[in-house]
Design a protein around this motif. Structure first.
Motif, PDB file in Angstrom:
ATOM      1  N   SER A  21      13.299  62.805   7.295  1.00 58.82           N
ATOM      2  CA  SER A  21      12.720  63.140   5.991  1.00 58.82           C
ATOM      3  C   SER A  21      11.200  63.141   6.016  1.00 58.82           C
ATOM      4  N   ASP A  22      10.584  62.494   7.009  1.00 64.83           N
ATOM      5  CA  ASP A  22       9.128  62.540   7.139  1.00 64.83           C
ATOM      6  C   ASP A  22       8.652  63.942   7.520  1.00 64.83           C
ATOM      7  N   TYR A  23       9.559  64.775   8.030  1.00 68.41           N
ATOM      8  CA  TYR A  23       9.190  66.109   8.534  1.00 68.41           C
ATOM      9  C   TYR A  23       9.692  67.232   7.632  1.00 68.41           C
ATOM     10  N   ILE A  24      10.908  67.112   7.089  1.00 63.11           N
ATOM     11  CA  ILE A  24      11.448  68.213   6.277  1.00 63.11           C
ATOM     12  C   ILE A  24      11.464  67.879   4.791  1.00 63.11           C
ATOM     13  N   GLY A  25      11.043  66.673   4.420  1.00 55.61           N
ATOM     14  CA  GLY A  25      11.020  66.295   3.015  1.00 55.61           C
ATOM     15  C   GLY A  25      12.169  65.361   2.668  1.00 55.61           C
ATOM     16  N   ARG A  26      11.991  64.614   1.570  1.00 57.35           N
ATOM     17  CA  ARG A  26      13.007  63.649   1.156  1.00 57.35           C
ATOM     18  C   ARG A  26      14.237  64.319   0.540  1.00 57.35           C
ATOM     19  N   ARG A  27      14.018  65.320  -0.319  1.00 58.89           N
ATOM     20  CA  ARG A  27      15.134  65.902  -1.078  1.00 58.89           C
ATOM     21  C   ARG A  27      16.244  66.460  -0.188  1.00 58.89           C
ATOM     22  N   PRO A  28      15.953  67.258   0.847  1.00 54.98           N
ATOM     23  CA  PRO A  28      17.047  67.788   1.665  1.00 54.98           C
ATOM     24  C   PRO A  28      17.858  66.704   2.349  1.00 54.98           C
TER      25      PRO A  28
ATOM     26  N   LEU B 255       8.452  57.553  -5.654  1.00 52.36           N
ATOM     27  CA  LEU B 255       8.679  57.997  -7.027  1.00 52.36           C
ATOM     28  C   LEU B 255       8.283  56.933  -8.050  1.00 52.36           C
ATOM     29  N   ALA B 256       8.078  55.707  -7.592  1.00 46.15           N
ATOM     30  CA  ALA B 256       7.703  54.619  -8.505  1.00 46.15           C
ATOM     31  C   ALA B 256       6.372  54.935  -9.175  1.00 46.15           C
ATOM     32  N   PRO B 257       6.156  54.445 -10.390  1.00 45.15           N
ATOM     33  CA  PRO B 257       4.887  54.699 -11.094  1.00 45.15           C
ATOM     34  C   PRO B 257       3.694  54.257 -10.262  1.00 45.15           C
ATOM     35  N   GLU B 258       2.591  54.975 -10.381  1.00 45.59           N
ATOM     36  CA  GLU B 258       1.373  54.615  -9.662  1.00 45.59           C
ATOM     37  C   GLU B 258       0.954  53.195 -10.036  1.00 45.59           C
ATOM     38  N   GLY B 259       0.566  52.448  -9.033  1.00 51.24           N
ATOM     39  CA  GLY B 259       0.170  51.067  -9.259  1.00 51.24           C
ATOM     40  C   GLY B 259       1.335  50.099  -9.292  1.00 51.24           C
ATOM     41  N   ARG B 260       2.563  50.644  -9.187  1.00 54.71           N
ATOM     42  CA  ARG B 260       3.743  49.766  -9.209  1.00 54.71           C
ATOM     43  C   ARG B 260       4.670  50.094  -8.038  1.00 54.71           C
ATOM     44  N   LYS B 261       4.093  50.399  -6.889  1.00 58.42           N
ATOM     45  CA  LYS B 261       4.891  50.749  -5.722  1.00 58.42           C
ATOM     46  C   LYS B 261       5.736  49.563  -5.247  1.00 58.42           C
ATOM     47  N   ARG B 262       5.243  48.337  -5.490  1.00 60.53           N
ATOM     48  CA  ARG B 262       6.033  47.165  -5.107  1.00 60.53           C
ATOM     49  C   ARG B 262       7.360  47.148  -5.868  1.00 60.53           C
ATOM     50  N   LEU B 263       7.357  47.681  -7.100  1.00 59.92           N
ATOM     51  CA  LEU B 263       8.591  47.779  -7.874  1.00 59.92           C
ATOM     52  C   LEU B 263       9.603  48.656  -7.152  1.00 59.92           C
ATOM     53  N   GLY B 264       9.115  49.730  -6.514  1.00 61.60           N
ATOM     54  CA  GLY B 264      10.005  50.612  -5.767  1.00 61.60           C
ATOM     55  C   GLY B 264      10.660  49.890  -4.602  1.00 61.60           C
ATOM     56  N   ALA B 265       9.881  49.086  -3.882  1.00 58.09           N
ATOM     57  CA  ALA B 265      10.434  48.331  -2.759  1.00 58.09           C
ATOM     58  C   ALA B 265      11.466  47.317  -3.250  1.00 58.09           C
ATOM     59  N   ILE B 266      11.181  46.669  -4.379  1.00 60.27           N
ATOM     60  CA  ILE B 266      12.118  45.689  -4.933  1.00 60.27           C
ATOM     61  C   ILE B 266      13.404  46.380  -5.368  1.00 60.27           C
ATOM     62  N   MET B 267      13.273  47.542  -6.024  1.00 59.18           N
ATOM     63  CA  MET B 267      14.449  48.260  -6.515  1.00 59.18           C
ATOM     64  C   MET B 267      15.343  48.711  -5.369  1.00 59.18           C
ATOM     65  N   SER B 268      14.757  49.221  -4.302  1.00 62.58           N
ATOM     66  CA  SER B 268      15.575  49.684  -3.179  1.00 62.58           C
ATOM     67  C   SER B 268      16.299  48.522  -2.521  1.00 62.58           C
TER      68      SER B 268
ATOM     69  N   SER C 216      19.731  54.841   4.203  1.00 62.33           N
ATOM     70  CA  SER C 216      19.057  53.541   4.186  1.00 62.33           C
ATOM     71  C   SER C 216      17.557  53.650   4.392  1.00 62.33           C
ATOM     72  N   SER C 217      17.119  54.643   5.165  1.00 67.70           N
ATOM     73  CA  SER C 217      15.680  54.817   5.350  1.00 67.70           C
ATOM     74  C   SER C 217      15.091  55.779   4.324  1.00 67.70           C
ATOM     75  N   THR C 218      15.800  56.866   4.028  1.00 66.44           N
ATOM     76  CA  THR C 218      15.245  57.911   3.165  1.00 66.44           C
ATOM     77  C   THR C 218      15.198  57.502   1.708  1.00 66.44           C
ATOM     78  N   PHE C 219      16.256  56.873   1.208  1.00 64.65           N
ATOM     79  CA  PHE C 219      16.253  56.409  -0.178  1.00 64.65           C
ATOM     80  C   PHE C 219      15.113  55.426  -0.421  1.00 64.65           C
ATOM     81  N   GLY C 220      14.939  54.485   0.516  1.00 69.78           N
ATOM     82  CA  GLY C 220      13.880  53.495   0.346  1.00 69.78           C
ATOM     83  C   GLY C 220      12.514  54.141   0.223  1.00 69.78           C
ATOM     84  N   ALA C 221      12.238  55.121   1.096  1.00 67.90           N
ATOM     85  CA  ALA C 221      10.945  55.805   1.046  1.00 67.90           C
ATOM     86  C   ALA C 221      10.793  56.590  -0.259  1.00 67.90           C
TER      87      ALA C 221
END
Length: 420
Positions: free
Chosen positions: A87-94, A144-157, A134-139
């Protein structure tokens, strides 16, 4: 004769990622992908209470149950090593859409499975899908987490993973209690609907990664441990192994042990015990963010060791209450030890080194998960379920105590800057 001038066609809407078509807002995508990841791992936890039902219906050897869990983990390793960084090369969505589509195929196989061999095929497909996710969803969730709240994204995953496993086991256990003859059909139809919805949502989610060259080269299996953390990684490995031995034991072996040793055949009990274990793991990971990683590993290993001893003590007298106590204590230890292991390693390496480090981390983890389940099944077939449960509990306690001693050494040698 003058032809009427046609009105200009409306401009095609172009998204911020350069694509065209309908895309949901990033905040909605964050919630949707967090929910999809939770459903993904709920489907992974759902077979636990159902496998004893399949065993009674299809009359196969108990070792096949552990084999089904083992191949799931081994498929995850293959998938993680081959497409973990795609996903680092072709994008997350695919990649997200592909993982969910593969998960959907596995759930369809579960729905129509006529024998344990088809359950094994479904688990292989599910393992391949989970390795990708397991790797792509986390990234994607972090991005996608709100700016300034990226730690929330790590916690959610992180929370979606452990919560999903527990909720999936509880849900299928409740269904098996209410309608035992239709449990498998009902559970897998629900997950077909959820996974299909997740696939659509992934397709509508905004892209968060820019395409770049090297996609084919990224498929070459690789993992690397940067020199700066090799000693730390070696000292953390017993903790990682202890965490995934514990996970394999509860998800893959406890239902069989409950039936053979404690005389408990009601699927809801196995589902509830797993729900309690993973809920305790989630809570421990969520509420210990301020604890130093090495100190957290000490408490986590101690919890896993005590939990193993509690389970060991339950076996001679059939004391089911000790099994519940083991689920709570070892679950809390699992969450703390896993959080401490990842938090202790990730900040020590550069961002471009993290993919290889995570590949090594999860290769050890899933080898412990899958390998221990398969070996335990073979031991149970040769010596009996009780002997297997005793040996597994002793092994878990020993590995956790090794991790505890090494973590104490790391804490004693840490720099006095009190970083988390």
């Amino acid at each position: 004769m003058t032809q009427p001038i046609s009105p200009p066609l409306p401009a095609t809407r172009r998204n911020t990622d350069g694509s065209t078509g309908i895309r949901m807002p990033r905040a909605v995508g964050f919630v949707a992908m967090s929910g999809a990841l939770l459903a993904f791992f709920a489907a992974a936890g759902a077979p636990t209470p159902l496998l004893p039902i399949y065993e009674a219906e299809w009359k196969f050897a108990p070792s096949m149950l552990t084999f089904a869990f083992g191949v799931y983990a081994l498929a995850m390793i293959v998938s993680l090593l081959v497409v973990g960084s795609l996903s680092d090369y072709i994008g997350r969505r695919p990649v997200l859409s592909g993982a969910l589509a593969l998960e959907l195929a596995s759930v369809v196989v579960f729905l129509f499975a006529p024998s344990i061999e088809w359950i094994v095929i479904g688990r292989v497909l599910q393992g391949l899908a989970t390795g990708v996710a397991s790797s792509t969803f986390g990234a994607a969730i972090v991005e996608l987490a709100p700016e300034g709240r990226k730690r929330l994204g790590a916690i959610m995953s992180s929370l979606a993973t452990t919560t999903g496993l527990g909720v999936g086991a509880l849900f299928s256990g409740l269904v098996a209690l209410a309608i035992p003859k239709q449990a498998g059909t009902t559970v897998w139809i629900v997950f077909i609907v959820l996974t299909a919805a997740g696939t659509v949502l992934a397709f509508l989610t905004p892209e968060t990664s820019t395409r770049r060259a090297g996609a084919l080269r990224s498929l070459i299996p690789r993992m690397s441990i940067p020199g700066i953390v090799r000693r730390l990684f070696a000292a953390t490995s017993p903790t990682i192994i202890a965490v995934f031995l514990e996970t394999a034991f509860f998800l893959g072996l406890v239902p069989t042990v409950l039936a053979a040793v404690f005389g408990v055949t009601t699927p809801i009990i196995g589902g509830l015990i797993n729900f309690v274990m993973f809920t305790a793991a989630t809570a421990a990971a969520a509420f210990t963010g301020s604890v130093h990683p090495h100190r957290l590993k000490i408490w986590g290993n101690l919890g896993i060791a005590i939990g193993a001893v509690l389970f060991l003590g339950a076996i001679p007298n059939g004391a089911l209450w000790l099994v519940w106590a083991s689920a709570i204590v070892s679950g809390a230890g699992t969450g703390a030890a896993f959080s401490g292991s990842s938090r202790g390693l990730v900040p020590e390496v550069e961002p471009h080194q993290r993919a290889g480090l995570f590949a090594a981390f999860f290769t050890i983890a899933y080898l412990a998960f899958g390998g221990s389940a398969i070996i335990a099944g073979l031991i149970a077939a040769a010596t009996g379920v009780t002997a297997m449960a005793v040996g597994f509990s002793i092994t878990m306690a020993g590995v956790a105590l090794t991790g505890l001693v090494l973590s104490i050494g790391l804490l004693a040698r840490r720099p006095r800057d009190h970083r988390n």
